[in-house]
Design a protein around this motif. Structure first.
Motif, PDB file in Angstrom:
ATOM      1  N   ARG A  16       0.834  -1.206   0.000  1.00  0.00           N
ATOM      2  CA  ARG A  16       0.000   0.000   0.000  1.00  0.00           C
ATOM      3  C   ARG A  16       0.873   1.262   0.000  1.00  0.00           C
ATOM      4  N   ALA A  17       1.933   1.269   0.801  1.00  0.00           N
ATOM      5  CA  ALA A  17       2.825   2.432   0.881  1.00  0.00           C
ATOM      6  C   ALA A  17       3.526   2.702  -0.455  1.00  0.00           C
ATOM      7  N   LEU A  18       3.819   1.633  -1.203  1.00  0.00           N
ATOM      8  CA  LEU A  18       4.525   1.777  -2.484  1.00  0.00           C
ATOM      9  C   LEU A  18       3.582   1.843  -3.679  1.00  0.00           C
ATOM     10  N   GLY A  19       2.294   1.704  -3.436  1.00  0.00           N
ATOM     11  CA  GLY A  19       1.316   1.780  -4.517  1.00  0.00           C
ATOM     12  C   GLY A  19       1.353   0.589  -5.460  1.00  0.00           C
ATOM     13  N   VAL A  20       1.693  -0.593  -4.915  1.00  0.00           N
ATOM     14  CA  VAL A  20       1.750  -1.813  -5.724  1.00  0.00           C
ATOM     15  C   VAL A  20       0.936  -2.904  -5.028  1.00  0.00           C
ATOM     16  N   ARG A  21       0.993  -4.125  -5.563  1.00  0.00           N
ATOM     17  CA  ARG A  21       0.262  -5.259  -4.984  1.00  0.00           C
ATOM     18  C   ARG A  21       1.211  -6.217  -4.283  1.00  0.00           C
ATOM     19  N   ARG A  22       0.633  -7.010  -3.408  1.00  0.00           N
ATOM     20  CA  ARG A  22       1.389  -8.113  -2.816  1.00  0.00           C
ATOM     21  C   ARG A  22       1.672  -9.137  -3.893  1.00  0.00           C
ATOM     22  N   GLY A  23       2.739  -9.925  -3.687  1.00  0.00           N
ATOM     23  CA  GLY A  23       3.035 -11.013  -4.604  1.00  0.00           C
ATOM     24  C   GLY A  23       1.990 -12.108  -4.480  1.00  0.00           C
ATOM     25  N   LEU A  24       2.060 -13.091  -5.342  1.00  0.00           N
ATOM     26  CA  LEU A  24       1.060 -14.157  -5.372  1.00  0.00           C
ATOM     27  C   LEU A  24       1.400 -15.329  -4.461  1.00  0.00           C
ATOM     28  N   GLN A  25       2.445 -15.219  -3.626  1.00  0.00           N
ATOM     29  CA  GLN A  25       2.818 -16.356  -2.780  1.00  0.00           C
ATOM     30  C   GLN A  25       1.705 -16.723  -1.815  1.00  0.00           C
ATOM     31  N   PHE A  26       0.797 -15.792  -1.544  1.00  0.00           N
ATOM     32  CA  PHE A  26      -0.321 -16.113  -0.668  1.00  0.00           C
ATOM     33  C   PHE A  26      -1.286 -17.095  -1.334  1.00  0.00           C
ATOM     34  N   ARG A  27      -1.105 -17.343  -2.610  1.00  0.00           N
ATOM     35  CA  ARG A  27      -1.910 -18.334  -3.333  1.00  0.00           C
ATOM     36  C   ARG A  27      -1.139 -19.643  -3.509  1.00  0.00           C
ATOM     37  N   GLY A  28      -0.031 -19.755  -2.799  1.00  0.00           N
ATOM     38  CA  GLY A  28       0.727 -20.994  -2.844  1.00  0.00           C
ATOM     39  C   GLY A  28       1.900 -20.996  -3.800  1.00  0.00           C
ATOM     40  N   ARG A  29       2.140 -19.919  -4.528  1.00  0.00           N
ATOM     41  CA  ARG A  29       3.273 -19.862  -5.462  1.00  0.00           C
ATOM     42  C   ARG A  29       4.468 -19.255  -4.740  1.00  0.00           C
ATOM     43  N   ARG A  30       5.635 -19.884  -4.821  1.00  0.00           N
ATOM     44  CA  ARG A  30       6.813 -19.417  -4.096  1.00  0.00           C
ATOM     45  C   ARG A  30       7.791 -18.657  -4.982  1.00  0.00           C
ATOM     46  N   GLU A  31       7.612 -18.624  -6.287  1.00  0.00           N
ATOM     47  CA  GLU A  31       8.588 -17.987  -7.161  1.00  0.00           C
ATOM     48  C   GLU A  31       8.261 -16.518  -7.437  1.00  0.00           C
ATOM     49  N   LEU A  37       6.996  -5.274  -6.920  1.00  0.00           N
ATOM     50  CA  LEU A  37       7.588  -3.965  -7.184  1.00  0.00           C
ATOM     51  C   LEU A  37       8.448  -4.074  -8.439  1.00  0.00           C
ATOM     52  N   PRO A  38       8.034  -3.485  -9.563  1.00  0.00           N
ATOM     53  CA  PRO A  38       8.759  -3.638 -10.822  1.00  0.00           C
ATOM     54  C   PRO A  38      10.248  -3.299 -10.696  1.00  0.00           C
ATOM     55  N   GLY A  39      11.086  -4.203 -11.200  1.00  0.00           N
ATOM     56  CA  GLY A  39      12.528  -4.004 -11.183  1.00  0.00           C
ATOM     57  C   GLY A  39      13.206  -4.467  -9.903  1.00  0.00           C
ATOM     58  N   PHE A  40      12.437  -4.775  -8.881  1.00  0.00           N
ATOM     59  CA  PHE A  40      12.995  -5.155  -7.582  1.00  0.00           C
ATOM     60  C   PHE A  40      12.400  -6.488  -7.131  1.00  0.00           C
ATOM     61  N   TRP A  41      13.086  -7.133  -6.200  1.00  0.00           N
ATOM     62  CA  TRP A  41      12.604  -8.373  -5.593  1.00  0.00           C
ATOM     63  C   TRP A  41      12.670  -8.203  -4.083  1.00  0.00           C
ATOM     64  N   PRO A  42      11.628  -7.624  -3.482  1.00  0.00           N
ATOM     65  CA  PRO A  42      11.667  -7.378  -2.036  1.00  0.00           C
ATOM     66  C   PRO A  42      11.278  -8.601  -1.199  1.00  0.00           C
ATOM     67  N   GLU A  43      11.999  -8.768  -0.115  1.00  0.00           N
ATOM     68  CA  GLU A  43      11.662  -9.751   0.906  1.00  0.00           C
ATOM     69  C   GLU A  43      11.287  -8.940   2.139  1.00  0.00           C
ATOM     70  N   CYS A  44      10.056  -9.063   2.610  1.00  0.00           N
ATOM     71  CA  CYS A  44       9.542  -8.257   3.722  1.00  0.00           C
ATOM     72  C   CYS A  44       9.519  -9.070   5.010  1.00  0.00           C
ATOM     73  N   LYS A  45      10.089  -8.495   6.069  1.00  0.00           N
ATOM     74  CA  LYS A  45      10.112  -9.170   7.370  1.00  0.00           C
ATOM     75  C   LYS A  45       9.835  -8.159   8.479  1.00  0.00           C
ATOM     76  N   ARG A  46       8.818  -8.447   9.284  1.00  0.00           N
ATOM     77  CA  ARG A  46       8.583  -7.672  10.510  1.00  0.00           C
ATOM     78  C   ARG A  46       8.648  -8.670  11.661  1.00  0.00           C
ATOM     79  N   GLN A  47       9.623  -8.444  12.533  1.00  0.00           N
ATOM     80  CA  GLN A  47       9.845  -9.346  13.663  1.00  0.00           C
ATOM     81  C   GLN A  47      10.305  -8.531  14.858  1.00  0.00           C
ATOM     82  N   ARG A  48      10.390  -9.197  15.988  1.00  0.00           N
ATOM     83  CA  ARG A  48      10.878  -8.490  17.175  1.00  0.00           C
ATOM     84  C   ARG A  48      12.293  -7.967  16.912  1.00  0.00           C
ATOM     85  N   ARG A  49      13.149  -8.841  16.391  1.00  0.00           N
ATOM     86  CA  ARG A  49      14.504  -8.457  15.997  1.00  0.00           C
ATOM     87  C   ARG A  49      14.809  -9.117  14.654  1.00  0.00           C
TER      88      ARG A  49
END
Length: 117
Positions: A16-31, A37-49
């Motif tokens: 939402r912050a970047l004005g794009v969509r989530r990837g399709l991995q939530f539908r079971g696809r891992r690739e 995000l066009p041109g980029f491959w982001p890995e998002c992690k929110r954790q305690r540390r």
């Protein structure tokens, strides 16, 4: 909140912050990246540390050659950080300077970075 739901919510916030969509991995696809995000491959992690190095390594191993791997991480209640390799960042800055060249501020910024008057 369980980890899966926490991760999904963070990916949604980043998309939402970047004005794009989530990837399709939530539908079971891992690739696909966490966020499409066009041109980029982001890995998002929110954790305690979050382990920024591990998140970047995951993005780097999954990213195809034409996409720049990114780790977008956030420690609970901390700022969101974006991590990328220095070479990719330098290319991004070069492209940004070329976009700004028609404007005096862009040229001044480029000269300041090069150390020329």
């Amino acid at each position: 909140m369980n980890r899966r739901r926490k991760g999904k919510r963070f990916e949604q916030e980043i998309a939402r912050a970047l004005g794009v969509r989530r990837g399709l991995q939530f539908r079971g696809r891992r690739e696909v990246p966490d966020v499409d995000l066009p041109g980029f491959w982001p890995e998002c992690k929110r954790q305690r540390r979050p382990n920024i190095g591990a998140a970047f390594a995951e993005a780097n191993s999954a990213a195809p050659p034409e996409r720049i791997p990114l780790a977008i991480t956030q420690a609970d209640f901390g700022p969101v950080l974006v991590t990328m390799e220095l070479g990719a960042f330098q290319k991004l800055l070069g492209a940004w300077d070329r976009l700004l060249e028609p404007w005096p501020a862009g040229e001044q910024r480029a000269k300041a970075r090069r150390g020329t008057p």
